[in-house]
Design a protein around this motif. Structure first.
Motif, PDB file in Angstrom:
ATOM      1  N   LEU A 183      31.751  61.283  89.561  1.00  8.81           N
ATOM      2  CA  LEU A 183      31.338  61.908  88.308  1.00  8.81           C
ATOM      3  C   LEU A 183      31.488  63.423  88.350  1.00  8.81           C
ATOM      4  N   ASP A 184      31.448  64.012  89.535  1.00  5.60           N
ATOM      5  CA  ASP A 184      31.726  65.447  89.679  1.00  5.60           C
ATOM      6  C   ASP A 184      33.227  65.717  89.659  1.00  5.60           C
ATOM      7  N   TRP A 185      33.993  64.815  90.257  1.00 11.00           N
ATOM      8  CA  TRP A 185      35.436  65.017  90.374  1.00 11.00           C
ATOM      9  C   TRP A 185      36.138  64.891  89.029  1.00 11.00           C
ATOM     10  N   LEU A 186      35.724  63.943  88.199  1.00  6.71           N
ATOM     11  CA  LEU A 186      36.408  63.678  86.932  1.00  6.71           C
ATOM     12  C   LEU A 186      36.453  64.900  86.007  1.00  6.71           C
ATOM     13  N   PRO A 187      35.325  65.556  85.687  1.00  2.00           N
ATOM     14  CA  PRO A 187      35.423  66.720  84.793  1.00  2.00           C
ATOM     15  C   PRO A 187      36.195  67.874  85.392  1.00  2.00           C
ATOM     16  N   HIS A 188      36.037  68.136  86.690  1.00  2.89           N
ATOM     17  CA  HIS A 188      36.763  69.244  87.307  1.00  2.89           C
ATOM     18  C   HIS A 188      38.267  68.984  87.307  1.00  2.89           C
ATOM     19  N   GLU A 189      38.665  67.762  87.644  1.00  7.11           N
ATOM     20  CA  GLU A 189      40.088  67.441  87.680  1.00  7.11           C
ATOM     21  C   GLU A 189      40.668  67.413  86.262  1.00  7.11           C
ATOM     22  N   ARG A 216      49.233  62.835  87.083  1.00  9.50           N
ATOM     23  CA  ARG A 216      47.852  63.259  87.337  1.00  9.50           C
ATOM     24  C   ARG A 216      46.882  62.580  86.367  1.00  9.50           C
ATOM     25  N   ALA A 217      47.309  62.410  85.122  1.00  9.54           N
ATOM     26  CA  ALA A 217      46.461  61.712  84.150  1.00  9.54           C
ATOM     27  C   ALA A 217      46.262  60.258  84.560  1.00  9.54           C
ATOM     28  N   ARG A 218      47.306  59.618  85.062  1.00 12.56           N
ATOM     29  CA  ARG A 218      47.167  58.233  85.527  1.00 12.56           C
ATOM     30  C   ARG A 218      46.232  58.158  86.724  1.00 12.56           C
ATOM     31  N   LEU A 219      46.291  59.167  87.609  1.00  8.59           N
ATOM     32  CA  LEU A 219      45.374  59.199  88.745  1.00  8.59           C
ATOM     33  C   LEU A 219      43.929  59.322  88.265  1.00  8.59           C
ATOM     34  N   LEU A 220      43.714  60.153  87.245  1.00  7.13           N
ATOM     35  CA  LEU A 220      42.382  60.257  86.662  1.00  7.13           C
ATOM     36  C   LEU A 220      41.901  58.907  86.146  1.00  7.13           C
ATOM     37  N   HIS A 221      42.776  58.220  85.441  1.00  7.11           N
ATOM     38  CA  HIS A 221      42.408  56.926  84.871  1.00  7.11           C
ATOM     39  C   HIS A 221      42.128  55.895  85.960  1.00  7.11           C
ATOM     40  N   SER A 222      42.937  55.892  87.000  1.00  4.39           N
ATOM     41  CA  SER A 222      42.727  54.922  88.079  1.00  4.39           C
ATOM     42  C   SER A 222      41.447  55.210  88.846  1.00  4.39           C
ATOM     43  N   ASN A 223      40.999  56.479  88.840  1.00  5.01           N
ATOM     44  CA  ASN A 223      39.755  56.816  89.518  1.00  5.01           C
ATOM     45  C   ASN A 223      38.552  56.129  88.901  1.00  5.01           C
ATOM     46  N   LEU A 224      38.682  55.732  87.638  1.00  2.43           N
ATOM     47  CA  LEU A 224      37.570  55.047  86.980  1.00  2.43           C
ATOM     48  C   LEU A 224      37.276  53.704  87.632  1.00  2.43           C
ATOM     49  N   PRO A 255      23.991  57.032  82.962  1.00  6.94           N
ATOM     50  CA  PRO A 255      24.183  55.599  82.722  1.00  6.94           C
ATOM     51  C   PRO A 255      25.651  55.222  82.783  1.00  6.94           C
ATOM     52  N   SER A 256      25.896  53.938  82.920  1.00  4.67           N
ATOM     53  CA  SER A 256      27.268  53.463  83.092  1.00  4.67           C
ATOM     54  C   SER A 256      28.115  53.622  81.849  1.00  4.67           C
ATOM     55  N   ASP A 257      27.506  53.866  80.669  1.00  2.11           N
ATOM     56  CA  ASP A 257      28.338  54.065  79.482  1.00  2.11           C
ATOM     57  C   ASP A 257      29.102  55.386  79.547  1.00  2.11           C
ATOM     58  N   VAL A 258      28.717  56.277  80.475  1.00  2.00           N
ATOM     59  CA  VAL A 258      29.515  57.478  80.708  1.00  2.00           C
ATOM     60  C   VAL A 258      30.912  57.100  81.174  1.00  2.00           C
ATOM     61  N   ASP A 259      31.015  56.029  81.937  1.00  2.00           N
ATOM     62  CA  ASP A 259      32.321  55.587  82.436  1.00  2.00           C
ATOM     63  C   ASP A 259      33.257  55.245  81.281  1.00  2.00           C
ATOM     64  N   ALA A 260      32.710  54.585  80.249  1.00  2.39           N
ATOM     65  CA  ALA A 260      33.531  54.226  79.093  1.00  2.39           C
ATOM     66  C   ALA A 260      34.014  55.470  78.354  1.00  2.39           C
ATOM     67  N   ALA A 261      33.145  56.489  78.284  1.00  6.20           N
ATOM     68  CA  ALA A 261      33.555  57.732  77.632  1.00  6.20           C
ATOM     69  C   ALA A 261      34.692  58.409  78.396  1.00  6.20           C
ATOM     70  N   ARG A 375      31.410  57.686  64.652  1.00  6.91           N
ATOM     71  CA  ARG A 375      32.648  57.422  63.936  1.00  6.91           C
ATOM     72  C   ARG A 375      33.190  56.035  64.208  1.00  6.91           C
ATOM     73  N   ASP A 376      33.178  55.610  65.491  1.00 13.07           N
ATOM     74  CA  ASP A 376      33.818  54.333  65.792  1.00 13.07           C
ATOM     75  C   ASP A 376      32.959  53.402  66.629  1.00 13.07           C
ATOM     76  N   GLY A 377      31.686  53.763  66.810  1.00  3.84           N
ATOM     77  CA  GLY A 377      30.784  52.850  67.493  1.00  3.84           C
ATOM     78  C   GLY A 377      30.893  52.909  69.009  1.00  3.84           C
ATOM     79  N   THR A 378      31.729  53.822  69.542  1.00  7.61           N
ATOM     80  CA  THR A 378      31.820  53.947  70.991  1.00  7.61           C
ATOM     81  C   THR A 378      30.961  55.091  71.469  1.00  7.61           C
ATOM     82  N   THR A 379      30.796  55.179  72.772  1.00  2.37           N
ATOM     83  CA  THR A 379      29.938  56.203  73.342  1.00  2.37           C
ATOM     84  C   THR A 379      30.719  57.486  73.555  1.00  2.37           C
ATOM     85  N   ALA A 380      30.190  58.602  73.102  1.00  2.84           N
ATOM     86  CA  ALA A 380      30.826  59.887  73.355  1.00  2.84           C
ATOM     87  C   ALA A 380      30.448  60.361  74.747  1.00  2.84           C
TER      88      ALA A 380
END
Length: 384
Positions: A183-189, A216-224, A255-261, A375-380
C-alpha cells in the motif's frame, strides 16, 4: 573468473540480508526468527522423546517439529493434521505390506505407488511427500513391528504438538508488513510513473518511451495480486493466534476496498499508456497528438501524480488543477479533424476515468464532477 564474481555477489547479498535481519524489522528478521524457532522446536522434541522417553523412534519427533513451524499458526495446525495423516498412512501401509509379503522389495513395489499417488493429492499440500518417505524408512530399516509402528506414530504426534506449541507461543507470526509495504509502494510508484509520463509529454515522447511506461503500468497492476495475497496471509495469521492481540501492530490497515480503487487506477494507466504507444512510432494506428494537446496532457499527468499521494490538502488542489487541464484537453477535440479527434477522444476518456479513480470519497465543493463512488457505484481511492 565469472564464477568468482557470482560467488562474490552471492556473498555480498547474504551479508546484506544478515545485517538487515539484525538492524531492522523486515522479511529477513522474520525468516531468522522462524528458523530459530524451528531449530528450538526440533531440539525440544528430541529432548522429550530421546532423552526423557528414550524412544527408539525419537528421530520422528524433531523431524515433524521442524516442519511444523510454519508461516502462520493456522498453517501449523493444518500442516500437522496433514503430516500425521500421511505419516500414519505410510507407516501402516508399509508395515502391512511387509507382513503380507515377507520381502522388502515386494513390499516397496506394493507400497510406493500408492503412497506417491497419495502424496500428490493437493489436499495434503507440501506434507504429502512424507507418505512415500515414511514408507521407505519403515521398509529400509525393518521397523515393521507393532511396537515400532506405535512409537513412530506417537513420536510424530509429539513432534507435531511441540512444533505447533513453539510457533503459537513464541513470537507467533502476524503478517502485516507486506500489506503495508504494497500500500506504500503503489502510490509512490504511480506518482513516479505519472511524473515520467508528464516529462515525456513536455519534451515529446517516442514509442519506445510509451512501451516502457506501459510495462511499468502492467507491473503496477500485477502488484495488486501480491497485495491481495498479502491480505490473505494477514487474515490467516490472526486465526488461532494467541499472541496477536499482544503485539504492536501500528495503525489499522485500510479496508480491502482500497484494493479495488487501486485496480481501477492501474487499469486506466495501462489503457492510457497503450493509447500513447499506439499514437507513436513510424506507423501509428492512432493519429499522434499535436503539440497543443501535449501541454494539457502533461499538466494533467503531473497533477495526477500529486493526487495519487496521501497528502490530503495537496491532493485536493492537484485534482482541481488536473480537472482544469482535462477541460483544456477536452475542448480541443471538437476543433480537430476526425482522425485527430478520435485519438484525442481516447486520451480524454482514459484520463477522465483516471481522475475519477483518484477522487476522494466526497464531492468537490463546486460540484463540477461527482466522486467515483457516487457516479458509478464503485469505491473511490481513499487516502490518509
Amino acid at each position: 573468473m565469472q564464477w568468482w564474481r557470482r560467488l562474490a555477489w552471492e556473498a555480498a547479498a547474504l551479508r546484506r540480508s544478515a545485517l538487515r535481519a539484525v538492524r531492522e524489522p523486515g522479511r529477513e528478521r522474520d525468516t531468522l526468527i522462524q528458523s530459530l524457532k524451528a531449530a528450538a522446536a526440533a531440539i525440544l522434541a528430541w529432548a522429550v522423546t530421546d532423552w526423557w522417553w528414550e524412544s527408539p523412534m525419537a528421530l520422528m519427533a524433531p523431524w515433524a517439529a521442524v516442519a511444523l513451524v510454519q508461516s502462520t499458526v493456522y498453517r501449523s495446525l493444518v500442516s500437522a493434521v496433514q503430516q500425521v495423516a500421511v505419516i500414519g498412512f505410510g507407516t501402516i501401509l508399509a508395515a502391512g505390506a511387509a507382513a503380507a509379503t515377507g520381502n522388502t522389495t515386494a513390499a516397496m513395489a506394493l507400497t510406493l505407488p500408492v503412497t506417491v499417488l497419495l502424496g500428490s493429492w493437493t489436499r495434503f499440500g507440501t506434507q504429502g511427500i512424507y507418505a512415500p518417505t515414511t514408507a521407505l524408512f519403515v521398509l529400509a530399516y525393518g521397523s515393521t513391528s507393532f511396537a515400532d509402528v506405535g512409537h513412530r506414530l506417537l513420536d510424530t504426534l509429539v513432534g507435531a504438538l511441540v512444533g505447533i506449541g513453539v510457533n503459537a507461543l513464541i513470537l507467533p507470526p502476524v503478517h502485516l508488513r507486506d500489506v503495508r509495504a504494497h500500500l506504500d509502494w503503489l502510490p509512490h510508484e504511480t506518482a513516479e510513473l505519472l511524473h515520467i509520463m508528464a516529462s515525456g509529454m513536455e519534451r515529446g515522447y517516442e514509442r519506445v518511451d510509451a512501451e516502457r511506461w506501459h510495462d511499468r503500468a502492467r507491473l503496477l497492476h500485477s502488484n495488486l495480486a501480491d497485495l491481495r495475497e498479502a491480505r490473505v496471509w494477514t487474515r490467516e495469521s490472526y486465526r488461532f493466534n494467541p499472541g496477536h492481540h499482544l503485539r504492536r501492530r501500528g495503525p489499522a490497515l485500510p479496508p480491502s476496498d482500497v484494493d479495488a480503487a487501486w485496480e481501477r487506477v492501474t487499469h486506466h494507466l495501462m489503457s492510457l499508456t497503450r493509447l500513447l504507444a499506439d499514437a507513436a512510432g513510424r506507423t501509428p494506428s492512432l493519429r499522434p497528438p499535436h503539440a497543443d494537446a501535449l501541454e494539457p496532457l502533461g499538466a494533467l499527468m503531473r497533477r495526477a501524480a500529486v493526487a495519487s499521494m496521501p497528502a490530503q490538502e495537496a491532493r485536493e488542489r492537484a485534482l482541481s488543477e488536473a480537472w482544469d487541464a482535462h477541460g483544456r484537453l477536452k475542448a480541443q477535440v471538437i476543433r480537430k479533424d476526425e482522425e485527430t479527434a478520435t485519438s484525442l477522444g481516447g486520451f480524454v476518456a482514459e484520463t477522465q476515468q483516471l481522475l475519477y479513480a483518484l477522487e476522494p470519497e466526497t464531492n468537490d465543493a463546486d460540484g463540477r464532477h461527482d466522486a467515483a463512488s457516487d457516479r458509478d457505484g464503485t469505491t473511490a481511492l481513499p487516502h490518509g
